[in-house]
Scaffold this motif. Sequence first.
Motif, PDB file in Angstrom:
ATOM      1  N   TYR A  57      33.746  33.636  34.134  1.00  0.00           N
ATOM      2  CA  TYR A  57      32.593  32.758  33.995  1.00  0.00           C
ATOM      3  C   TYR A  57      33.119  31.452  33.401  1.00  0.00           C
ATOM      4  O   TYR A  57      33.926  31.459  32.472  1.00  0.00           O
ATOM      5  N   ASN A  62      31.585  32.834  38.950  1.00  0.00           N
ATOM      6  CA  ASN A  62      30.909  34.024  38.445  1.00  0.00           C
ATOM      7  C   ASN A  62      31.599  35.257  39.015  1.00  0.00           C
ATOM      8  O   ASN A  62      31.482  35.547  40.212  1.00  0.00           O
ATOM      9  N   PRO A  63      32.343  36.007  38.199  1.00  0.00           N
ATOM     10  CA  PRO A  63      33.073  37.185  38.697  1.00  0.00           C
ATOM     11  C   PRO A  63      32.177  38.239  39.337  1.00  0.00           C
ATOM     12  O   PRO A  63      32.664  39.036  40.146  1.00  0.00           O
ATOM     13  N   LYS A  64      30.893  38.255  38.992  1.00  0.00           N
ATOM     14  CA  LYS A  64      29.994  39.226  39.601  1.00  0.00           C
ATOM     15  C   LYS A  64      29.662  38.870  41.049  1.00  0.00           C
ATOM     16  O   LYS A  64      29.195  39.709  41.813  1.00  0.00           O
ATOM     17  N   GLU A  65      29.908  37.623  41.408  1.00  0.00           N
ATOM     18  CA  GLU A  65      29.651  37.175  42.777  1.00  0.00           C
ATOM     19  C   GLU A  65      30.787  37.513  43.730  1.00  0.00           C
ATOM     20  O   GLU A  65      30.568  37.847  44.884  1.00  0.00           O
ATOM     21  N   GLU A 118      20.745  34.485  33.731  1.00  0.00           N
ATOM     22  CA  GLU A 118      21.403  33.755  34.810  1.00  0.00           C
ATOM     23  C   GLU A 118      20.570  32.552  35.246  1.00  0.00           C
ATOM     24  O   GLU A 118      19.641  32.148  34.565  1.00  0.00           O
ATOM     25  N   LYS A 178      35.289  38.535  44.065  1.00  0.00           N
ATOM     26  CA  LYS A 178      36.595  38.869  43.484  1.00  0.00           C
ATOM     27  C   LYS A 178      37.498  37.642  43.399  1.00  0.00           C
ATOM     28  O   LYS A 178      38.549  37.672  42.749  1.00  0.00           O
TER      29      LYS A 178
END
Length: 642
Positions: free
Chosen positions: A114, A104-107, A596, A109
């Motif tokens: 995804y 998950n790129p939001k988690e 999510e 770098k």
Amino acid sequence: MSYPLLSQISSPEQIKYFSLDSLKLLATEIRQKIIDVMAVNGGHLASNLGIVELIIALHHVFDSPGDKFVFDVSHQSYPHKLLTGRYHRFDQIRKFKGLCGFCNPKESKHDHFYAGHAGTALSLGLGVAKNRDINKRKEHVLPIIGDATLTCGLTLEALNNIPRDLRDFIVVLNDNEMSISENVGAMKYILSRFFNHPRSNKIYNELESLLSKFPGLGIQLAKQGHKLKESLKNLFSTAPFFEQFHLDYVGPINGHDISKLILVFEALKNNPHPVLLHILTVKGQGMQTATLNPVSWHGCKPFDKQTEKFLTTSSQVSFPQVFGKHILEMAKNDPSLIAVTPAMLAGSCLQEFMKAFPERCLDVGIAEGHAVTFCGGIAYGKKMKVVCSIYATFLQRAFDNLFHDVCLQELPVVFAIDRAGISGPDGSTHHGIYDISFLNVMPNMVICQPRNAQLLKELLESAFSWGLPTAIRYPNMATEETDAALKTRSLGIGEIVVTGSKLAIIAVGHMCYTAIKVREILLPYGIDATIVDPIFLKPLDQDLLYSILTKHTYIVTLEEHSINGGFASIFNQFIVRNKFYQLQVLNLGIPEAFIEQGSYQDLMQSLNLSPKAIAEQIKKEFFSFSEQLNPPSYDYRSFSKY
């Protein structure tokens, strides 16, 4: 258990300075941490235990996030998460507002895409490498794929697009299921070790270059050397398959030997051509129960660490279990019945069918498009009864096949669409909340959804009598099963579950039971709701809807699907087309957003789809309580029979 090494790691940069003994200890700690957390949360266990040393070696040699690790599926990314600053949040993996069970790129770098569906890593990796080269960056790109990935058509398409001059591109093939016999395997390994070791490849390339410089005969000599090498490879190695796609093949090597992995990765860093590194790992490595039962422990439920037994969560059967059991009974009575699934044999509860009728239960691997078209071929002539058992999220990958090879051909394939609705801990890549939208646009497609086990059986029994492509959607949740006699279901006929007045709640499938709870909450306020189960989303029961809409002023549609394109859209088109302008309508379902991970209860609460939240929305939208009668007294237990 304490984790003295793992708990101190906030960046993969730190492990570059670890000794080999420390790296081995780190592998032990990672495995134990994964086991400890999966025992509580459940999740992908066996695949993650098998990839620990590989992930450690990758982070030890390469420089993430500058060097790009592109995971296929990414259900095996837990060790990667633990080494990239997410250790202290790992206990919340797959939980509401916790860590995603996939990349998950939001988690972080260190996560670049995804991921949740197989077969994407090689295409994505090639795209990232093209982006790198156009922008003249210096970085390595490493798609990490499994052996099952090679059954996916998208991977084969990507293989066909690999340029020979692509540098700093290493495909890591994590082979955790292939069984190699001792005699052939030993010879294959020895020859592969010589011909495909980076140093021997370098020697060969230099020799080829030297031979080609001889006047007159150089090129011919070089070609003969190449033919000798390829001839020996063809006898003893799988390397030529990959080398036809411009990949230098290296391996197979032991994927649990950190020292060897590091040595090979270091040697491959400056290879002038794209490489495929074939490593052999064991699913469940470090936990014998998982090693012996990799299917059961692939995506495991919470379990007791001492006994290694799964914890009992419900005494009720689930919709998939009802499907698996009943389709087997149907197959026993009908030799023309065939079931096809794309690598979801266990999840779809078809193992017993496979044992009983292996020639009529077909697992085609991770190939959803092929599965659908294959079903179309089997159904040709309309003499066979074909059931395609597929998850809602995976059916998305076969949209074109569904249209061209089943619907356009007017073939009566029955699609048993599992995991229709919120998929809980698996998160945004797995929620089955979009399929109604694309199924609805298919001419002659039937879409139905049972609210309970009885109705699921009846729809399965009746579907082939309709002679049309049919989708039967159902969630992965518990349902009540009875011994009631089955009745034939007529196409396009719905039901009134509870009769009330003024307010009607038209609820899709299992949401009927949520609607009944909403009704119970509203009764003390003098709001007596009618509950309608349409059963068929396409074709609609027009007579039933006409009757309901002419007798009720307030209408609520309720579904566990995206409102945009779901039953709400179908219903709203119906009322506009039939000019029911006097109605007040409230559509409740999944909003246009990516949902999510989390428990089913947490997600439904957050979506305002709990009974209490729905009741509040209805009161706010429709009713002024100054006009309501005094709340009467009701015995809520009387509604349990529905």
